[in-house]
Write an enzyme that holds these catalytic residues in place. Sequence first.
Site, mmCIF file in Angstrom:
data_model
loop_
_atom_site.group_PDB
_atom_site.id
_atom_site.type_symbol
_atom_site.label_atom_id
_atom_site.label_comp_id
_atom_site.label_asym_id
_atom_site.label_seq_id
_atom_site.Cartn_x
_atom_site.Cartn_y
_atom_site.Cartn_z
ATOM 1 N N LYS A 77 55.697 59.512 -64.292
ATOM 2 C CA LYS A 77 56.138 58.332 -63.539
ATOM 3 C C LYS A 77 56.281 58.680 -62.056
ATOM 4 O O LYS A 77 56.739 59.783 -61.719
ATOM 5 C CB LYS A 77 57.491 57.871 -64.119
ATOM 6 N N SER A 152 61.432 49.748 -65.996
ATOM 7 C CA SER A 152 60.639 50.041 -64.831
ATOM 8 C C SER A 152 59.471 50.988 -65.087
ATOM 9 O O SER A 152 58.576 51.085 -64.251
ATOM 10 C CB SER A 152 61.531 50.626 -63.735
ATOM 11 N N SER A 176 64.693 51.749 -68.914
ATOM 12 C CA SER A 176 63.339 51.758 -68.343
ATOM 13 C C SER A 176 62.285 52.501 -69.134
ATOM 14 O O SER A 176 61.105 52.363 -68.837
ATOM 15 C CB SER A 176 63.384 52.343 -66.938
HETATM 16 N N1 GLN Z 1 66.135 47.221 -65.762
HETATM 17 C C1 GLN Z 1 67.191 48.088 -65.410
HETATM 18 C C2 GLN Z 1 67.436 48.042 -63.922
HETATM 19 O O1 GLN Z 1 66.742 47.360 -63.270
HETATM 20 C C3 GLN Z 1 66.894 49.475 -65.885
HETATM 21 C C4 GLN Z 1 66.099 50.270 -64.944
HETATM 22 C C5 GLN Z 1 65.931 51.693 -65.335
HETATM 23 O O2 GLN Z 1 66.268 52.111 -66.431
HETATM 24 N N2 GLN Z 1 65.453 52.469 -64.370
HETATM 25 O O3 GLN Z 1 68.305 48.647 -63.416
#
Ligand code: GLN
Length: 476
Positions: A77, A152, A176
């Site tokens: 990532k 994400s 994410s």
């Molecule tokens: N959707 C969550 C956020 O926007 C989780 C994001 C993540 O785990 N990096 O914070």
Amino acid sequence: MEGKSLKQLQQELLQGSITCEQVVQYYLANIEKIKHLNAYVEVYADEAIISAKTLDSKIIQEPEKLGKLFGCIVSVKDLIVHKDHNVSAGSKILEGFVSQFDATCISALLAEDAIIIGRTNCDEFGMGSANTNSYFGPVKNGLNPERISGGSSGGAAVAVQMDTCLVAIGTDTGGSVRQPASMCGVYGYKPTYGLVSRYGLVAYASSFDQAGLLAKNLEDIACIMEVISVADEYDATMMSQNLFADQNAEIPQNIKIAYFTETIENDTLDLEIKAQTLHILQDLNDKGATIEAVNFDLLEALVPCYYILTTAEASSNLSRYDGVRYGYRSPNASTLNDMYVMSRTEGFGTEVKKRIMLGSFVLSEAYYDTYFTKAQQVRQMICDRLDVLFEKYDFLVMPTTPKVAWPINEKSENPLESYMADIYTVLANLAGIPAISVPLGNNTENMPFGIQVMGKRKRDKKTLEMAKIISKVAFD
Ligand code: GLN
């Protein structure tokens, strides 16, 4: 390559029926085919081929010196640093930034002969649930390019879904890894907090962030974990004992599973996901597991608590991007102060700015106790509740997401709605417990979804074992 585990592949490589170079070429060809999905920000084609050729000679000349992960092709990532490679966290603000060191998990992978094929697209600084917040544009779902990939780590999920790497390394602050995995029909695993070093992960919310893995095979996830779960003095929150390799995988004959009534009887939960989750629980029950419904009146507090604490941490973590030390600097500024302001204004996207403002607000003197302190207290209550729960039950099971992947262009009238997509995943990060999303197949619109297993802290291996049992129940 599709469907083969790392162990099977390694056997074939040792027998000479396939070469590492062929494996890499296979994945590169698949990456080419899915360019329109926007899963990769950068592909390291030449480098991967060179590494593969070196490994092919090693297989013939010095097979005893092969690392544990030879033949394992991974994607990383765009939020994890890799020496001499760009990293941009899906943001303009890191434009042109090249890392001077490897994240601990990356050096561990490379030391065991894994090959990194490219870096995957993600929401800016990991902030998002749909992968529509990336500076590099949205990632599209391989099963239906009109739909989101989840986020994400959307690029990571699509990279695995479309067979462009064996395993993808993502990060999970509030879901994410698990959420896009669920929406793309692959496994997504977030380890216990402190099991994988955060050194070299671009920080979003440090007390929540964990590296996680996406794959089509649970065995491969375990193989990689054995390698990347190493004690690391560069991460003070890292565990020094009971790392993945030392954990006991045995689970009792009479498994006790809890599920929260509120997670199943939730208005936002898609009816097909609900039915399938209940069906799996019933099947487990038929096979001898004890399944019990438990009340959890804190469900509605999870998302607010998560967003107060993570935005607070993010506002502090992201203050380092000032136009001086990293990446983008505005060319339009004439004074030092303007340079700070304009670099951040031009470099950060809307969602990131929103969160920095929210975080600064909850940390401000006037509101600190009302929001930040309160949210910390709620986090502690959540942890205490789970401690009690895991005294009685081995696992906690719930859906991974309330909905399947939605259309990319769907504009929500309520901005809070996308935050609610995290309702089932943030719990594991608030409490630091291991959690994995297990794919359950597709719904009637042909979109995938998963079921989530959570375990007690440091019981990652057992949690993965439970995931294996659920997969069997779902597909046998
Ligand atoms: N959707 C969550 C956020 O926007 C989780 C994001 C993540 O785990 N990096 O914070």
